[in-house]
Design a protein around this motif. Structure first.
Motif, PDB file in Angstrom:
ATOM      1  N   VAL A 223      -8.634  10.020  -1.628  1.00 40.68           N
ATOM      2  CA  VAL A 223      -7.925  10.871  -0.511  1.00 40.68           C
ATOM      3  C   VAL A 223      -9.160  11.542   0.078  1.00 40.68           C
ATOM      4  N   GLY A 224      -9.293  11.227   1.351  1.00 41.06           N
ATOM      5  CA  GLY A 224     -10.557  11.760   2.278  1.00 41.06           C
ATOM      6  C   GLY A 224      -9.749  12.899   3.088  1.00 41.06           C
ATOM      7  N   CYS A 225      -9.326  12.317   4.269  1.00 40.52           N
ATOM      8  CA  CYS A 225      -9.218  13.140   5.380  1.00 40.52           C
ATOM      9  C   CYS A 225      -7.587  13.730   5.210  1.00 40.52           C
ATOM     10  N   ASP A 226      -6.784  12.655   4.513  1.00 37.46           N
ATOM     11  CA  ASP A 226      -5.249  12.861   4.468  1.00 37.46           C
ATOM     12  C   ASP A 226      -4.639  12.849   5.833  1.00 37.46           C
ATOM     13  N   THR A 227      -5.547  12.412   7.120  1.00 34.33           N
ATOM     14  CA  THR A 227      -4.691  12.487   8.286  1.00 34.33           C
ATOM     15  C   THR A 227      -4.820  11.120   8.731  1.00 34.33           C
TER      16      THR A 227
ATOM     17  N   GLN B  59      -7.483   9.122   9.181  1.00 33.41           N
ATOM     18  CA  GLN B  59      -8.779   8.890  10.301  1.00 33.41           C
ATOM     19  C   GLN B  59      -9.809   8.145   9.391  1.00 33.41           C
ATOM     20  N   CYS B  60     -10.081   8.534   8.131  1.00 37.14           N
ATOM     21  CA  CYS B  60     -11.348   7.994   7.375  1.00 37.14           C
ATOM     22  C   CYS B  60     -11.254   6.855   6.565  1.00 37.14           C
ATOM     23  N   GLY B  61      -9.938   6.189   6.560  1.00 35.38           N
ATOM     24  CA  GLY B  61      -9.782   5.028   5.590  1.00 35.38           C
ATOM     25  C   GLY B  61     -10.283   4.959   4.175  1.00 35.38           C
ATOM     26  N   SER B  62     -10.437   6.171   3.452  1.00 34.28           N
ATOM     27  CA  SER B  62     -10.735   6.071   2.163  1.00 34.28           C
ATOM     28  C   SER B  62      -9.655   5.838   1.278  1.00 34.28           C
ATOM     29  N   CYS B  63      -8.550   5.985   1.712  1.00 33.21           N
ATOM     30  CA  CYS B  63      -7.539   5.333   0.742  1.00 33.21           C
ATOM     31  C   CYS B  63      -6.918   3.975   1.236  1.00 33.21           C
ATOM     32  N   THR B  64      -7.808   3.375   1.740  1.00 33.03           N
ATOM     33  CA  THR B  64      -7.190   1.813   2.219  1.00 33.03           C
ATOM     34  C   THR B  64      -7.039   0.952   0.966  1.00 33.03           C
TER      35      THR B  64
ATOM     36  N   ALA C 269      -2.900   4.109   2.722  1.00 35.10           N
ATOM     37  CA  ALA C 269      -2.071   4.596   1.817  1.00 35.10           C
ATOM     38  C   ALA C 269      -1.656   6.098   2.000  1.00 35.10           C
ATOM     39  N   CYS C 270      -2.464   6.852   2.727  1.00 33.71           N
ATOM     40  CA  CYS C 270      -1.956   8.395   2.792  1.00 33.71           C
ATOM     41  C   CYS C 270      -0.904   8.215   4.234  1.00 33.71           C
ATOM     42  N   THR C 271      -0.779   7.200   4.781  1.00 31.58           N
ATOM     43  CA  THR C 271       0.046   7.131   6.056  1.00 31.58           C
ATOM     44  C   THR C 271       1.189   6.217   5.636  1.00 31.58           C
TER      45      THR C 271
HETATM   46  S1  FES Z   1      -7.270   9.650   3.417  1.00 28.33           S
HETATM   47 FE1  FES Z   1      -8.360   9.314   5.169  1.00 28.33          FE
HETATM   48  S2  FES Z   1      -7.377   7.759   6.108  1.00 28.33           S
HETATM   49 FE2  FES Z   1      -5.981   8.104   4.254  1.00 28.33          FE
END
Ligand code: FES
Ligand SMILES: Cc1cc2nc3c(=O)[nH]c(=O)nc-3n(C[C@H](O)[C@H](O)[C@H](O)COP(=O)(O)OP(=O)(O)OC[C@H]3O[C@@H](n4cnc5c(N)ncnc54)[C@H](O)[C@@H]3O)c2cc1C
Ligand code: FES
Lengths: 159, 289
Positions: free
Chosen positions: A39-43, A45-50, A60-62
């Motif tokens: 989990v990077g941004c949790d918004t 934007q960042c894609g670390s949860c892909t 996966a954060c959305t």
């Molecule tokens: S945590 Fe950054 S896009 Fe999901």
């Protein structure tokens, strides 16, 4: 309220009771203990949860865990075979496509999606395809090289 | 970030979804969740329940019917961008869908959610206004059809009432001699539209026989740029004629309504809008085959 869900992650089925507001990324990390997905941004934007949701990339954060009920999820832990890394993992390693590694699981799964849609992408197409993933370390050059390298390996392997 | 608690119900049909919406006051429809989940996480809304329509198969996919292209509300941005039917019959729409967010967002977000949310910085409202879309809305008392001019009512408000579901969107299929395009000034961080311009033109006997131009991003709800359209009809679509017509865009913008933020002020957006209108028109004209 809790809802029963049955979600297959990396080929193994998990039946759990979840709160409707539980995010898929927290289901993966906290309920199943698979912490490769970040989990990077949790918004969104960042894609670390892909991850891959039924074979296509998703953040996966959305996504709610209840939305993934019945679905099949692939995380970074599920990409490698029993004894071999996936060609994308090999290429990220060989081409130094990572430094701290925080973005890498998401970067690799987003690259997986890119190669699914375009097996032979140009450097520009790779940059475009990874638009939703941020890396604060590498400056992207080596990530682009790694994806190019994986595309070549994967094409060589199948033709 | 954790959303406030809510209950969750999954509908298997439009009728069931409409009934669930009525049974649960303050509930909200959930489609792809790519606008709603961020809103819940930021606690900008706290619905009592989410009614998940994501698995209703009948409102997904693209089909042609009686000279129109019908797009189910649950069709994803990725499906719209990849659709050969839309690429040829409604090029501006597939082009705009392909510019939304990033690939993972396009895999989950739906056209219905995009227009029902009606964020002024969204791409699809302006395109649908330009292409003369009609919106089918279902509720417990039946279905109705609303055209784009009446659908988008203002900032984040549409003709969809509290207990209703948007089921599909239809467009006239493009014909020969016609082309459409979408030009987008993306916010460099969010990738949402700072300015979005959609244009559709038709050419007959070497001159523009019909033009439709709509703008989004800089206004609360999409607007038609009639001044631009009027300046173009009857003229050959030369670079000069397009640039001259595009400069009329200010006549269709109400200065009090134009949106601004820290990234791009209202004055700046108004001043450069003609550039994006010109780009959309140029691309649309090049596609008139
Ligand atoms: S945590 Fe950054 S896009 Fe999901
Ligand atoms: C990182 C990111 C970048 C993005 N960039 C862009 C961009 O560049 N351009 C752009 O246009 N959009 C962008 N979006 C928004 C995206 O297009 C969303 O997919 C879309 O706005 C909402 O669609 P959804 O299916 O996810 O709807 P949801 O989030 O599920 O729902 C949104 C709203 O619409 C209502 N709703 C949904 N479907 C229906 C229906 N059928 N009937 C009635 N009400 C309904 C819901 O109740 C909710 O209020 C971005 C989103 C993210 C997360
Ligand atoms: S390697 Fe550190 S964020 Fe990408």
């Amino acid at each position: 309220m809790t809802i029963p869900v049955s979600i297959t992650v990396n080929g193994r089925r998990y039946d759990r009771e979840v709160e409707p507001r539980l995010l898929l990324v927290h289901f993966i990390r906290d309920v199943l203990g698979l912490t490769g997905t970040k989990v990077g941004c949790d918004t969104s934007q960042c894609g670390s949860c892909t991850i891959l949701l039924d074979g296509v990339s998703a953040k996966a954060c959305t996504c709610l865990a209840v939305q993934a009920d019945g679905a099949s999820v692939t995380t970074i832990e599920g990409l490698a075979g029993d004894s071999e890394l996936h060609p994308l993992q090999e290429s990220f390693w060989n081409k130094h496509g990572l430094q701290c590694g925080y973005c890498t699981p998401g970067m690799i799964l987003a690259s997986h999606e890119l190669l699914r849609c375009n097996a032979d992408p140009s450097a520009e197409e790779i940059r475009h395809g990874l638009e939703g993933n941020m890396c604060r370390c590498t400056g992207y050059q080596n990530i682009v090289r790694a994806v190019r390298d994986a595309a070549e390996t994967m094409q060589g392997g199948t033709s | 970030m954790f959303a406030p608690q809510f209950d969750y119900y999954r509908a298997s049909s439009v009728a069931e979804a409409a009934a669930l919406l009525e049974q649960h006051p303050d509930s909200k429809v959930l489609a792809g969740g790519h606008s709603l989940i961020p809103v819940l996480k930021l606690r900008l809304a706290a619905p009592s329940a989410l009614i998940d329509i994501g698995r209703i198969d009948g409102i997904r996919g693209i089909r042609e019917e009686a000279g129109r292209i019908v797009i189910g509300a649950l069709t994803t941005h990725a499906e719209i961008a990849a659709s050969a039917t839309l690429q040829s019959g409604a090029t501006a729409l597939s082009e705009a869908a392909g510019m939304i967010g990033d690939p993972a967002v396009r895999n989950r977000g739906t056209i219905g959610g995009n227009v029902a949310h009606a964020d002024p910085a969204s791409d699809l409202p302006a395109v649908l206004r330009c292409l003369g879309a009609e919106f089918s809305i279902a509720g417990s008392s039946g279905t109705r059809t609303v055209d784009a001019a009446d659908f988008f009512e203002g900032l984040m408000t549409t003709a969809v009432e509290e207990h209703e579901i948007l089921t599909s969107i239809s467009l006239p299929s493009g014909s020969g001699g016609q082309g459409s395009a979408y030009a987008k000034f993306s916010h460099p961080a969010s990738r949402y539209a700072v300015i979005g311009a959609a244009a559709s033109v038709a050419v007959a006997d070497g001159v523009c026989s019909a033009a439709s131009v709509a703008l989004g991003g800089l206004v609360p709800a999409p607007v038609r740029a009639e001044a631009v359209e009027d300046a173009l009809v009857g003229k050959a679509l030369s670079a000069g004629a397009i640039a001259d017509a595009a400069r009329c865009v200010g006549d269709s913008l109400d200065d009090d309504e134009v949106l601004g933020d820290v990234y791009a002020s209202a004055e700046y957006r108004s001043a450069v809008a003609h550039v994006w209108v010109g780009r959309a028109l140029t691309a649309a004209a090049a596609r008139c085959g």
